[in-house]
Design an enzyme around this catalytic site. Sequence first.
Site, PDB file in Angstrom:
ATOM      1  N   ARG A 100       0.879  -1.186   0.000  1.00  0.00           N
ATOM      2  CA  ARG A 100       0.000   0.000   0.000  1.00  0.00           C
ATOM      3  C   ARG A 100       0.904   1.218   0.000  1.00  0.00           C
ATOM      4  O   ARG A 100       1.744   1.395   0.885  1.00  0.00           O
ATOM      5  CB  ARG A 100      -0.918   0.023   1.222  1.00  0.00           C
ATOM      6  CG  ARG A 100      -1.601   1.382   1.404  1.00  0.00           C
ATOM      7  CD  ARG A 100      -2.705   1.393   2.410  1.00  0.00           C
ATOM      8  NE  ARG A 100      -3.865   0.674   1.951  1.00  0.00           N
ATOM      9  CZ  ARG A 100      -5.116   0.952   2.324  1.00  0.00           C
ATOM     10  NH1 ARG A 100      -5.374   1.950   3.145  1.00  0.00           N
ATOM     11  NH2 ARG A 100      -6.118   0.234   1.876  1.00  0.00           N
ATOM     12  N   HIS A 127      -7.189   0.466  -6.586  1.00  0.00           N
ATOM     13  CA  HIS A 127      -7.415  -0.271  -5.340  1.00  0.00           C
ATOM     14  C   HIS A 127      -8.166  -1.562  -5.702  1.00  0.00           C
ATOM     15  O   HIS A 127      -9.327  -1.755  -5.350  1.00  0.00           O
ATOM     16  CB  HIS A 127      -8.241   0.586  -4.384  1.00  0.00           C
ATOM     17  CG  HIS A 127      -8.289   0.072  -2.974  1.00  0.00           C
ATOM     18  ND1 HIS A 127      -7.530  -0.992  -2.528  1.00  0.00           N
ATOM     19  CD2 HIS A 127      -9.027   0.480  -1.899  1.00  0.00           C
ATOM     20  CE1 HIS A 127      -7.788  -1.215  -1.251  1.00  0.00           C
ATOM     21  NE2 HIS A 127      -8.686  -0.336  -0.853  1.00  0.00           N
ATOM     22  N   GLN A 130     -10.385  -3.961  -3.385  1.00  0.00           N
ATOM     23  CA  GLN A 130     -11.690  -3.500  -2.886  1.00  0.00           C
ATOM     24  C   GLN A 130     -12.865  -4.048  -3.706  1.00  0.00           C
ATOM     25  O   GLN A 130     -13.812  -4.604  -3.131  1.00  0.00           O
ATOM     26  CB  GLN A 130     -11.706  -1.968  -2.845  1.00  0.00           C
ATOM     27  CG  GLN A 130     -12.998  -1.374  -2.312  1.00  0.00           C
ATOM     28  CD  GLN A 130     -13.271  -1.729  -0.864  1.00  0.00           C
ATOM     29  OE1 GLN A 130     -12.409  -1.564  -0.013  1.00  0.00           O
ATOM     30  NE2 GLN A 130     -14.456  -2.235  -0.580  1.00  0.00           N
ATOM     31  N   ASP A 218     -17.469   6.869  -1.851  1.00  0.00           N
ATOM     32  CA  ASP A 218     -16.206   6.844  -1.093  1.00  0.00           C
ATOM     33  C   ASP A 218     -16.005   8.252  -0.547  1.00  0.00           C
ATOM     34  O   ASP A 218     -16.703   9.196  -0.950  1.00  0.00           O
ATOM     35  CB  ASP A 218     -15.052   6.438  -2.033  1.00  0.00           C
ATOM     36  CG  ASP A 218     -13.731   6.208  -1.293  1.00  0.00           C
ATOM     37  OD1 ASP A 218     -13.736   6.166  -0.038  1.00  0.00           O
ATOM     38  OD2 ASP A 218     -12.697   6.082  -1.974  1.00  0.00           O
ATOM     39  N   CYS A 258     -16.740   1.775   0.591  1.00  0.00           N
ATOM     40  CA  CYS A 258     -15.515   1.006   0.884  1.00  0.00           C
ATOM     41  C   CYS A 258     -14.981   1.297   2.280  1.00  0.00           C
ATOM     42  O   CYS A 258     -14.180   0.513   2.801  1.00  0.00           O
ATOM     43  CB  CYS A 258     -14.457   1.285  -0.166  1.00  0.00           C
ATOM     44  SG  CYS A 258     -14.097   3.023  -0.383  1.00  0.00           S
ATOM     45  N   ARG A 286     -13.887  -8.387   2.499  1.00  0.00           N
ATOM     46  CA  ARG A 286     -12.502  -8.142   2.092  1.00  0.00           C
ATOM     47  C   ARG A 286     -11.641  -9.383   2.394  1.00  0.00           C
ATOM     48  O   ARG A 286     -10.834  -9.808   1.572  1.00  0.00           O
ATOM     49  CB  ARG A 286     -11.936  -6.925   2.839  1.00  0.00           C
ATOM     50  CG  ARG A 286     -12.550  -5.577   2.479  1.00  0.00           C
ATOM     51  CD  ARG A 286     -12.171  -5.134   1.081  1.00  0.00           C
ATOM     52  NE  ARG A 286     -10.746  -5.097   0.884  1.00  0.00           N
ATOM     53  CZ  ARG A 286      -9.946  -4.062   1.189  1.00  0.00           C
ATOM     54  NH1 ARG A 286     -10.475  -2.962   1.692  1.00  0.00           N
ATOM     55  NH2 ARG A 286      -8.652  -4.113   0.957  1.00  0.00           N
TER      56      ARG A 286
HETATM   57  N1   CP Z   1     -11.390   0.279   2.152  1.00  0.00           N
HETATM   58  C1   CP Z   1     -10.113   0.288   2.628  1.00  0.00           C
HETATM   59  O1   CP Z   1      -9.150   0.052   1.897  1.00  0.00           O
HETATM   60  O2   CP Z   1     -10.010   0.515   3.954  1.00  0.00           O
HETATM   61  P1   CP Z   1      -8.626   0.763   4.708  1.00  0.00           P
HETATM   62  O3   CP Z   1      -8.035   2.060   4.159  1.00  0.00           O
HETATM   63  O4   CP Z   1      -8.983   0.860   6.154  1.00  0.00           O
HETATM   64  O5   CP Z   1      -7.712  -0.371   4.433  1.00  0.00           O
END
Ligand code: CP
Length: 305
Positions: A100, A127, A130, A218, A258, A286
């Site tokens: 990440r 991403h 997700q 989001d 998300c 997830r």
């Molecule tokens: N949706 C998501 O990626 O949440 P986080 O940023 O908490 O990992």
Amino acid sequence: MARHFLTGNELSAPELEALLARAVQLKDDPLSSRALAGKSVALVFQRPSTRTRVSFEVGVHELGGLPVVLRPDELQLSRGESPKDTSLVLSRHVAAMGLRTGSHALVEELAAHASVPVFNMLTAEHHPCQPLADLMTMRERFGPLAGLKLAYVGDGNNVARSLAVLGTMAGVDVAVASPAPYALERDSVPLSPEATGRLTLHEDPREAAAGAHVLYTDVWVSMGDEETAAERRELLAPYRVDEALLEVADPDAIVLHCLPAHPGEEISEELLYGERQRIWDEAENRRHAQKALLELLVGTATLSP
Ligand code: CP
């Protein structure tokens, strides 16, 4: 050659369908797979995370593997060691590595030098983990995905782009509505040649939401966007997902987000915690969807439709 998962379009459409079916099996019986027994998975978080961190860490453990969570200050990468050397070394120790970070080029560089699968746990552009959970959640509610319509309303960000890639691959029509300065650019979406769903881009949120089976949103200010926070909140205010917008959707429509959420900004508190949301199932999914992904990437799974 290692398989990577950087934008989502590395999957074939049948693989995506099989992955979602496998995720349901893993949800039904979470400790049934030992696909990572004796293996370790590096999880590198250069940005904060709740869902991705916990779902991957617990998911790797449930598959019998060892999650090795690494923060930036724990890696020599933060002191100038190159991504290439980092990737070469991690490849000697772990069966797969997730990253990440802000820069999509960095995850691409790690993948270019890795001899094990690299998966994207969020970059500024994509991403892809997700939508695996989102599509699984839609499948739980509606059954077959082909022909469904998902309306993403809000910032045309990494989540919107990944929903466009993987949603259309699954046969879902994806409608994205955003104000012009924060619109998703069609050319920035690496659609799969196997996509059977349509991607449409809108400025009017009601036009996008009309008849949709899923309303999705989001946050308006993602990580790294803090400098434009005031302008974003002003321009995105008409894009709130609330009861009025739900009125124009399909009568059976569900609401997804998300997370993390800012109730009262991009989503009303009533919808976030109400009867029409599947948001908390989505957050749980997830883990199940990513376990199916890890089975595929690490190579113990033979996914077929
Ligand atoms: N949706 C998501 O990626 O949440 P986080 O940023 O908490 O990992």
